[in-house]
Scaffold this active site. Structure first.
Site, PDB file in Angstrom:
ATOM      1  N   CYS A 391     -24.831  -7.906  35.922  1.00  0.00           N
ATOM      2  CA  CYS A 391     -23.472  -7.451  36.231  1.00  0.00           C
ATOM      3  C   CYS A 391     -22.771  -8.474  37.106  1.00  0.00           C
ATOM      4  CB  CYS A 391     -23.546  -6.119  36.940  1.00  0.00           C
ATOM      5  SG  CYS A 391     -24.262  -4.903  35.872  1.00  0.00           S
ATOM      6  N   GLU A 392     -22.533  -9.627  36.543  1.00  0.00           N
ATOM      7  CA  GLU A 392     -21.923 -10.691  37.329  1.00  0.00           C
ATOM      8  C   GLU A 392     -21.381 -11.743  36.363  1.00  0.00           C
ATOM      9  OE1 GLU A 392     -23.878 -11.335  40.859  1.00  0.00           O
ATOM     10  OE2 GLU A 392     -23.242 -13.412  41.083  1.00  0.00           O
TER      11      GLU A 392
END
Ligand code: LLP
Length: 463
Positions: A391-392
């Protein structure tokens, strides 16, 4: 731009200007031997194989993502370093690049020594039977417990990194009734990364004791006064992924100057000099690393030349390559999950791992290459960014690469040269389960570090 970037803080998914991209390779199916482990090839069906085993079989047996390590290549590289440096010099493999008990056994069998920099790396080495006298113990903030463990085990050398540590190691050694062999790590004012080196003002760092201002000379004075210590040499490590030997030349010059000052002041010639690690490997076809025998020859000439001028006996040289031994021997095998063409921008290919198994792209802007591994393709090259599942937006595995335009979910892709600092810097970000390391040799594959399981993670989470 990125290859000469200093390993600094995290980068985000910055969009590079048009025109930066390299041209597509002439043959997308080709596997450049510069970046792939030695036994890697394609079989008659076009599937990538290593040690005689197809990646499709490896994926089926061990799952993806997985680090696949070519044992024959590891042993050959270790042996090449050992042979190049001969019997009057020592090679210490830097365990931080990748350490496991199998690796320790291979190193032992191939006649290499080992550099560790924590109590747990030391424990790994000892548990796999590396003789303590062949271990060097490093670190800029070793705890008293770590120092005690190392001295008690009888490590061949402790590399002293601060004034406090000189006293701490001497104290522990005396308590145990030992005389510990030590080197002092100095900062020589040289910083070298990749194709460049800078020879000024790089004493601003946490490692070592600066030569500047007579600090290293003072450290030597103190070490020589303490009964628990046997000062055997000076250590210098100037950086990572170095191709240019001139940084080592300046470092050796400055270390030898210190050896001369020590002789003049104390009447002794220290018998050892360690020039550290940092030798570069090919991450992409653009990199041209040197062979161990060329490096050995260059370092010998540099040190003996400097010693001749200083009228010193040439000390025993040691080096600490990590990346140069293990880096090229492994690739990471991923499965393609989603493919997202963004009109006018680029195509994002998501694989089933990412920054949790290779933080180097996000952390250092490191460059990697990638190949379709489960088949060959005649399709046109497609410019892609290979990203992970975290999640980046900075979760990038390969920033710019070409893969065939008919790439599809379920295809296996492989990123070469991930043997060093990938598994050893892997994380559990998003509760990712760290991938296994599978060693392949002569048609046999075996897990040397198993995949983490949900139970492993939950066992640490005590509620
Ligand atoms: N000796 C000392 C004292 C070191 O500090 C290091 C690396 C080595 C030897 C081994 O260097 P090598 O030959 O592997 O380059 N995580 C970074 C590299 C940090 C290296 C730290 N020290 C990376 O992924 O590039």
């Amino acid at each position: 731009m990125s290859r000469s970037a200093h390993p600094a803080g995290p980068r985000h998914a910055d969009v590079l200007p048009e025109g930066h991209y390299p041209p597509p390779p002439a043959d997308l199916n080709a596997l450049d031997p510069k970046v792939w482990a030695r036994t890697v090839t394609r079989d008659k069906d076009g599937v990538v194989t290593v040690g005689g085993i197809a990646v499709t079989e490896l994926a089926e047996r061990f799952g993806t993502p997985a680090y696949i390590l070519d044992e024959a290549d590891f042993r050959a590289r270790a042996r090449a370093w050992r042979t190049a440096f001969g019997n009057d010099a020592d090679v210490f493999y830097a365990g931080k690049a990748f350490l496991s008990r199998a690796v320790v056994r291979w190193l032992h069998e191939e006649g290499l020594n080992l550099d560790v920099c924590s109590g747990t790396e030391l424990a790994t080495a000892l548990s796999a039977g590396m003789p303590a006298e062949r271990i060097a113990f490093h670190g800029n903030n070793k705890s008293m417990a770590e120092i005690r463990r190392a001295v008690e085990a009888g490590v061949g050398r402790v590399v002293l990194d601060s004034f406090q540590e000189i006293v701490r190691v001497a104290h522990v050694a005396q308590e145990l009734g030992r005389r510990q062999r030590v080197q002092i790590r100095v900062t020589v004012g040289v910083e070298a990364h990749t194709h460049e080196f800078i020879a000024t003002a790089h004493e601003d760092q946490k490692f070592g004791i600066p030569l500047a201002g007579g600090q290293a000379a003072e450290a030597v004075r103190r070490a020589l006064q303490l009964d628990g210590l046997e000062l055997v040499g000076i250590h210098s490590h100037i950086g990572s992924q170095i191709f240019d030997m001139s940084g080592f030349e300046v470092a050796a010059h400055r270390v030898v100057r210190l050896l001369r000052e020590i002789r003049d002041e104390h009447g002794i010639e220290l018998p050892e000099i360690d020039l550290g690690g940092g030798l570069g490997i090919a991450y992409t076809s653009d990199d041209d690393p040197r062979e161990p025998h060329e490096i050995a020859k260059a370092l010998r000439e540099i040190v003996s030349g400097e010693c001749e001028v200083a009228r010193l006996r040439t000390p025993r040289i040691s080096v600490e390559p990590g990346r140069a031994i293990v880096g090229p021997t492994a690739f990471t095998l991923y499965e393609v999950g989603t493919i997202k063409p963004l009109e006018g921008l680029r195509t994002y290919v998501s694989v089933d791992g990412g920054m949790s198994d290779n933080i180097r792209t996000a952390l250092y802007d490191a460059e990697y290459s990638i190949a379709l591994a489960s088949r060959v393709s005649d399709a046109e090259p497609m410019l892609v960014r290979v990203v992970g599942k975290h999640c980046e937006s900075g979760d990038i595995v390969v920033r710019d690469a070409f893969l065939p335009a008919d790439l599809a979910p379920g295809d296996l892709v492989a990123v070469p040269a991930t043997g060093a600092y990938c598994r050893s810097m892997a994380s559990n970000y998003n509760h990712a389960l760290r991938p296994p390391v599978v060693a392949v040799a002569d048609g046999e594959a075996r897990v040397i570090v198993r995949r983490e399981t949900e139970e492993d993670l939950l066992r640490l989470d005590v509620g």
